[in-house]
Scaffold this motif. Structure first.
Motif, PDB file in Angstrom:
ATOM      1  N   PHE A  78       6.216  -5.501  15.312  1.00 43.89           N
ATOM      2  CA  PHE A  78       6.666  -5.358  13.940  1.00 43.89           C
ATOM      3  C   PHE A  78       5.350  -5.324  13.130  1.00 43.89           C
ATOM      4  N   ASP A 105       3.997  -1.857  13.589  1.00 43.42           N
ATOM      5  CA  ASP A 105       4.793  -0.939  12.735  1.00 43.42           C
ATOM      6  C   ASP A 105       4.567  -0.883  11.388  1.00 43.42           C
ATOM      7  N   ILE A 141       1.283   1.096  10.686  1.00 45.04           N
ATOM      8  CA  ILE A 141       1.552   2.161  10.656  1.00 45.04           C
ATOM      9  C   ILE A 141       2.108   2.739   9.244  1.00 45.04           C
ATOM     10  N   THR A 142       2.975   2.005   8.760  1.00 42.76           N
ATOM     11  CA  THR A 142       3.624   2.456   7.644  1.00 42.76           C
ATOM     12  C   THR A 142       2.627   2.686   6.339  1.00 42.76           C
ATOM     13  N   ILE A 152      -0.482   3.223   6.693  1.00 45.74           N
ATOM     14  CA  ILE A 152      -1.160   4.198   6.842  1.00 45.74           C
ATOM     15  C   ILE A 152      -0.498   5.640   6.333  1.00 45.74           C
ATOM     16  N   GLU A 153       0.742   5.787   6.899  1.00 42.75           N
ATOM     17  CA  GLU A 153       1.469   7.109   6.509  1.00 42.75           C
ATOM     18  C   GLU A 153       1.361   7.256   5.152  1.00 42.75           C
ATOM     19  N   ILE A 159      -1.873   8.598   3.846  1.00 37.49           N
ATOM     20  CA  ILE A 159      -2.164   9.678   4.268  1.00 37.49           C
ATOM     21  C   ILE A 159      -1.302  10.625   3.597  1.00 37.49           C
ATOM     22  N   ASN A 160       0.074  10.295   3.201  1.00 38.49           N
ATOM     23  CA  ASN A 160       0.858  11.233   2.392  1.00 38.49           C
ATOM     24  C   ASN A 160       0.137  11.459   1.166  1.00 38.49           C
ATOM     25  N   TYR A 194      -2.990  13.786   1.382  1.00 37.35           N
ATOM     26  CA  TYR A 194      -2.649  15.324   1.821  1.00 37.35           C
ATOM     27  C   TYR A 194      -1.668  16.004   1.131  1.00 37.35           C
ATOM     28  N   VAL A 195      -0.601  15.238   0.513  1.00 33.05           N
ATOM     29  CA  VAL A 195       0.401  15.979  -0.117  1.00 33.05           C
ATOM     30  C   VAL A 195      -0.020  16.842  -1.274  1.00 33.05           C
TER      31      VAL A 195
END
Lengths: 70, 221
Positions: free
Chosen positions: A52, A55, A58-59, A61-62, A65-66, A69-70
Motif C-alpha cells: 500500500f 502504491d 507511485i501515485t 510520482i505520477e 510527472i503529469n 510533462y503535461v
C-alpha cells in the motif's frame, strides 16, 4: 439367514478405514493455533501495508510527472 | 474510493488465513491437517491462470489495435503471473514431500507447470531481445498467444487424461480426492478471489511503473 446377514454386515465394515486419522486436536485445545494465526496475519498484513505504501509513492510520482510533462 | 478492490483483496486473504486455521477440516488419511495448505497453494494457481488470461487478452488487443497500452498490460500481467507460479511450485513441492514422500514426482501436472513456466520465461527473453518497441509488442504478443494455449494444454487438459497422485485429476477440477466439503469452500473461494485481486494489484503497480518509465525515457508521446 443369520449367516447371510453376517456376510452382509462384514462387507460394509471392510469398506471403512478403521484407523482414526491423527489431527492436531491437542494443539488446538491448548490454544496454540492463535499464535500461528497471529504470526501469519502479521507477516501478510505487514507485506500488504508495504504494498500500500509503495502504491501511494507511485501515485505521488505520477502526479509529479503529469504536472511536468503535461 | 477507486482502490476498494485492493483493500477487499487484502481482507479476503486475511480472512482465509484466520478461517483457514480455525475452521474445522475433514480428517483425510495421511494428509491430516496439511489439507489446510489447499487454502494457500491452490489459489496461487488460480491467480496465475487469471493473470495469464488477462495477459493473452491484452496480447490480442495489442495486435489488433497496435496499442502500446495493451502491450504494457499484457507483458506486466505475464510478469506478475510468474511469482505465483514459483510460489505454487515451492508450496506444492513441500506439500508433496510430506504427503507423497518426494519433493518432485514424475507427475503430468507438475511437469506441465514446469514446462509452462519455461515457455513464459522464454517470452520475456524474446521481449528483451528486440529493441524496437512496436516490433517487440507485435512479435511477443503472437508468442504470448501460443504460450497461453500451451499452458492450458499442459496444466488443464493433459493431466485429466493421465493417472496421477495429484488431487483433481481423474475426477473434476474441484479436488474430488479431498472431498472439498462445504466448510472448506467457505474459506477456499474467498481465498481464491482475494489472491486474484492481489495479483491484479501487483499487475496494476507494474503497469503504472512501466508507463512512468516510458514517459520519463521517451517524453510525452
Amino acid at each position: 439367514m443369520a449367516f447371510i446377514l453376517l456376510i452382509f454386515f462384514s462387507a460394509t465394515l471392510s469398506a471403512q478405514n478403521s484407523e482414526p486419522v491423527e489431527m492436531a486436536d491437542l494443539f488446538y485445545r491448548e490454544g496454540k493455533i492463535y499464535l500461528v494465526i497471529a504470526i501469519v496475519s502479521i507477516v501478510f498484513g505487514g507485506m500488504a501495508l508495504y504494498l500500500f505504501l509503495m502504491d501511494r509513492k507511485i501515485t505521488r510520482i505520477e502526479k509529479k510527472i503529469n504536472d511536468k510533462y503535461v | 474510493m477507486k482502490n476498494w478492490w485492493k483493500i477487499l483483496g487484502v481482507l479476503l486473504v486475511l480472512y482465509s488465513i484466520i478461517g483457514g486455521f480455525l475452521i474445522p477440516v475433514p480428517a483425510v488419511n495421511r494428509v491430516s491437517e496439511s489439507i489446510r495448505n489447499l487454502y494457500f497453494h491452490v489459489p496461487m494457481w488460480f491467480a496465475m491462470i487469471v493473470l495469464a488470461t488477462i495477459s493473452v487478452i491484452y496480447s490480442v488487443i495489442a495486435l489488433s489495435k497496435s496499442s502500446e497500452d495493451a502491450d504494457i498490460k499484457s507483458s506486466q500481467s505475464a510478469s506478475a503471473a510468474i511469482p505465483f507460479a514459483l510460489i505454487g511450485l515451492i508450496t506444492g513441492s513441500i506439500w508433496a514431500k510430506f504427503t507423497w514422500g518426494n519433493f518432485w514426482t514424475n507427475d503430468p501436472k507438475l511437469n506441465g507447470v514446469a514446462a509452462s513456466l519455461l515457455i513464459y520465461l522464454a517470452y520475456f527473453v524474446l521481449r528483451s531481445s528486440i529493441a524496437d518497441e512496436q516490433k517487440k509488442a507485435r512479435i511477443s504478443s503472437i508468442y504470448n498467444i501460443f504460450a497461453y494455449v500451451m499452458m492450458i494444454v499442459f496444466i488443464l487438459i493433459i493431466p485429466r487424461f493421465v493417472d496421477s497422485l495429484h488431487p483433481g485429476n481423474g475426477g473434476n477440477m474441484a479436488f474430488g480426492k479431498y472431498d472439498l466439503d462445504n466448510n472448506m469452500r467457505t474459506v477456499f473461494y474467498p481465498a481464491c478471489i482475494g489472491w486474484i485481486l492481489m495479483g491484479v494489484w501487483f499487475t496494476e503497480i507494474r503497469v503504472r511503473t512501466e508507463k512512468l518509465k516510458r514517459k520519463y525515457l521517451y517524453g510525452n508521446d
